[in-house]
Write an enzyme that holds these catalytic residues in place. Structure first.
Site, PDB file in Angstrom:
ATOM      1  N   CYS A 290       0.884  -1.165   0.000  1.00 42.61           N
ATOM      2  CA  CYS A 290       0.000   0.000   0.000  1.00 42.61           C
ATOM      3  C   CYS A 290       0.923   1.216   0.000  1.00 42.61           C
ATOM      4  CB  CYS A 290      -0.869  -0.028   1.243  1.00 42.61           C
ATOM      5  SG  CYS A 290      -2.170   1.181   1.190  1.00 42.61           S
TER       6      CYS A 290
ATOM      7  N   CYS B 122      -4.069  -1.117  -2.418  1.00 42.65           N
ATOM      8  CA  CYS B 122      -4.589   0.222  -2.715  1.00 42.65           C
ATOM      9  C   CYS B 122      -4.385   0.530  -4.188  1.00 42.65           C
ATOM     10  CB  CYS B 122      -3.984   1.293  -1.808  1.00 42.65           C
ATOM     11  SG  CYS B 122      -2.300   1.768  -2.147  1.00 42.65           S
TER      12      CYS B 122
ATOM     13  N   CYS C 229       6.510  -0.765  -9.621  1.00 43.38           N
ATOM     14  CA  CYS C 229       7.060  -1.476  -8.469  1.00 43.38           C
ATOM     15  C   CYS C 229       8.499  -1.893  -8.733  1.00 43.38           C
ATOM     16  CB  CYS C 229       6.240  -2.737  -8.186  1.00 43.38           C
ATOM     17  SG  CYS C 229       4.572  -2.412  -7.635  1.00 43.38           S
TER      18      CYS C 229
END
Length: 166
Positions: free
Chosen positions: A12, A88, A96
């Site tokens: 998140c 989220c 990422c």
């Protein structure tokens, strides 16, 4: 995937509420079969006190929970992750890190209870709602026959779990 224990990283943006709750829930409900971690792309630096309060009231262990950067899990000496689950929408849209071992990933979007402003009752309800959604999804994850599913079927199942509401 043929292992008796699976490492799961919940991501998140702030790593202060949803991912922290998911970490605590899976570590307790999946004990022995799953080991959960959490992190954020822009960690808040502290766990939201409402998340800690809710977990403790529901008898979940909170010792050791902390807000941390996802870079901790992108290093060669970090625990090998089998699954990376974003909780989220903001984190799901971010680039990422490259996770060692290319773990299976899925998006399990959950409304951010830490963003709710208003009365204590409204905030409490938001945290309870997020907790219930995460609890249901994690319960489904813990009963998946992971070692019996091929990679495509497992990806489909993980995505489906992300659609489960409270």
């Amino acid at each position: 995937m043929t292992t008796s224990s699976y490492n799961v990283l919940f991501i998140c943006t702030g790593n202060s509420a949803r991912s922290i709750m998911a970490e605590a829930i899976l570590n307790q409900q999946g004990a022995g079969r799953f080991r959960a971690f959490s992190a954020g792309s822009h960690p808040a630096g502290a766990v939201n006190p409402h998340a800690i309060d809710l977990l403790e009231r529901n008898r979940f262990k909170t010792t050791g929970l902390r807000s941390k950067n996802w870079e901790e899990f992108a290093t060669a000496d970090a625990p090998h992750m089998d699954f990376v689950l974003t909780v989220c929408d903001k984190a799901a849209g971010e680039v990422c890190p490259v996770w060692p071992g290319q773990p299976m990933s899925a998006h399990w979007g959950v409304e951010d209870p830490a963003a709710v402003k208003g009365s204590d009752e409204a905030i409490h309800r938001a945290f309870s709602d997020a907790f219930m959604v995460l609890s249901r999804r994690i319960a489904l994850l813990t009963v998946l026959p992971i070692d019996k599913l091929d990679k495509l079927a497992l990806k489909h199942e993980l995505a489906g779990i992300g659609q489960v509401k409270a």
